[in-house]
Design a protein around this motif. Structure first.
Motif, PDB file in Angstrom:
ATOM      1  N   ILE A  72       2.957  11.324  -0.932  1.00 56.69           N
ATOM      2  CA  ILE A  72       2.088  10.362  -1.624  1.00 56.69           C
ATOM      3  C   ILE A  72       2.858   9.667  -2.741  1.00 56.69           C
ATOM      4  O   ILE A  72       2.764   8.446  -2.913  1.00 56.69           O
ATOM      5  N   LYS A  73       3.644  10.414  -3.494  1.00 51.70           N
ATOM      6  CA  LYS A  73       4.447   9.826  -4.564  1.00 51.70           C
ATOM      7  C   LYS A  73       5.450   8.816  -4.009  1.00 51.70           C
ATOM      8  O   LYS A  73       5.653   7.743  -4.585  1.00 51.70           O
ATOM      9  N   GLU A  74       6.072   9.137  -2.883  1.00 50.62           N
ATOM     10  CA  GLU A  74       7.037   8.227  -2.271  1.00 50.62           C
ATOM     11  C   GLU A  74       6.363   6.947  -1.765  1.00 50.62           C
ATOM     12  O   GLU A  74       6.894   5.850  -1.916  1.00 50.62           O
ATOM     13  N   VAL A  75       5.193   7.085  -1.175  1.00 53.04           N
ATOM     14  CA  VAL A  75       4.449   5.924  -0.679  1.00 53.04           C
ATOM     15  C   VAL A  75       4.034   5.035  -1.844  1.00 53.04           C
ATOM     16  O   VAL A  75       4.154   3.809  -1.783  1.00 53.04           O
ATOM     17  N   GLU A  76       3.552   5.646  -2.916  1.00 54.01           N
ATOM     18  CA  GLU A  76       3.158   4.874  -4.100  1.00 54.01           C
ATOM     19  C   GLU A  76       4.342   4.096  -4.664  1.00 54.01           C
ATOM     20  O   GLU A  76       4.211   2.913  -5.000  1.00 54.01           O
ATOM     21  N   LYS A  77       5.510   4.736  -4.759  1.00 55.74           N
ATOM     22  CA  LYS A  77       6.708   4.053  -5.250  1.00 55.74           C
ATOM     23  C   LYS A  77       7.075   2.894  -4.340  1.00 55.74           C
ATOM     24  O   LYS A  77       7.400   1.807  -4.815  1.00 55.74           O
ATOM     25  N   ALA A  78       7.016   3.099  -3.043  1.00 52.53           N
ATOM     26  CA  ALA A  78       7.371   2.051  -2.098  1.00 52.53           C
ATOM     27  C   ALA A  78       6.418   0.852  -2.201  1.00 52.53           C
ATOM     28  O   ALA A  78       6.844  -0.296  -2.180  1.00 52.53           O
ATOM     29  N   PHE A  79       5.116   1.120  -2.309  1.00 51.57           N
ATOM     30  CA  PHE A  79       4.146   0.036  -2.441  1.00 51.57           C
ATOM     31  C   PHE A  79       4.324  -0.700  -3.751  1.00 51.57           C
ATOM     32  O   PHE A  79       4.237  -1.927  -3.803  1.00 51.57           O
ATOM     33  N   ASN A  80       4.551   0.048  -4.835  1.00 55.48           N
ATOM     34  CA  ASN A  80       4.764  -0.599  -6.134  1.00 55.48           C
ATOM     35  C   ASN A  80       6.009  -1.478  -6.125  1.00 55.48           C
ATOM     36  O   ASN A  80       5.984  -2.570  -6.673  1.00 55.48           O
ATOM     37  N   ALA A  81       7.071  -1.014  -5.510  1.00 57.12           N
ATOM     38  CA  ALA A  81       8.304  -1.796  -5.431  1.00 57.12           C
ATOM     39  C   ALA A  81       8.099  -3.047  -4.577  1.00 57.12           C
ATOM     40  O   ALA A  81       8.614  -4.126  -4.891  1.00 57.12           O
ATOM     41  N   LYS A  82       7.338  -2.905  -3.507  1.00 57.24           N
ATOM     42  CA  LYS A  82       7.089  -4.030  -2.604  1.00 57.24           C
ATOM     43  C   LYS A  82       6.210  -5.096  -3.253  1.00 57.24           C
ATOM     44  O   LYS A  82       6.344  -6.273  -2.990  1.00 57.24           O
ATOM     45  N   ASN A  83       5.313  -4.689  -4.126  1.00 57.86           N
ATOM     46  CA  ASN A  83       4.357  -5.614  -4.737  1.00 57.86           C
ATOM     47  C   ASN A  83       4.806  -6.195  -6.064  1.00 57.86           C
ATOM     48  O   ASN A  83       4.046  -6.843  -6.743  1.00 57.86           O
ATOM     49  N   LYS A  84       6.034  -5.958  -6.455  1.00 56.87           N
ATOM     50  CA  LYS A  84       6.546  -6.523  -7.712  1.00 56.87           C
ATOM     51  C   LYS A  84       7.028  -7.930  -7.508  1.00 56.87           C
ATOM     52  O   LYS A  84       7.446  -8.373  -6.538  1.00 56.87           O
TER      53      LYS A  84
END
Length: 57
Positions: free
Chosen positions: A45-57
């Protein structure tokens, strides 16, 4: 695709979900490694959250 999981720490012979050194999505082994399930979910879950946050910047 977001949400890959490293194959490190998994004991298996083969998987159709394996791409190189990662699984597509979250791999859980309830039968043989159930004690690791909660930790794996939390880490994923932490990895997915990081990936989504990076993608949405």
């Amino acid at each position: 695709m977001i949400g890959f999981t490293s194959v490190k720490g998994y004991q298996f012979e083969a998987s159709l979900a394996q791409r190189g050194d990662q699984f597509v999505g979250l791999a859980l082994d309830i039968e043989n490694q159930a004690a690791l399930t909660e930790e794996r979910i939390e880490k994923w879950i932490k990895e997915v959250e990081k990936a989504f946050n990076a993608k949405n910047k």
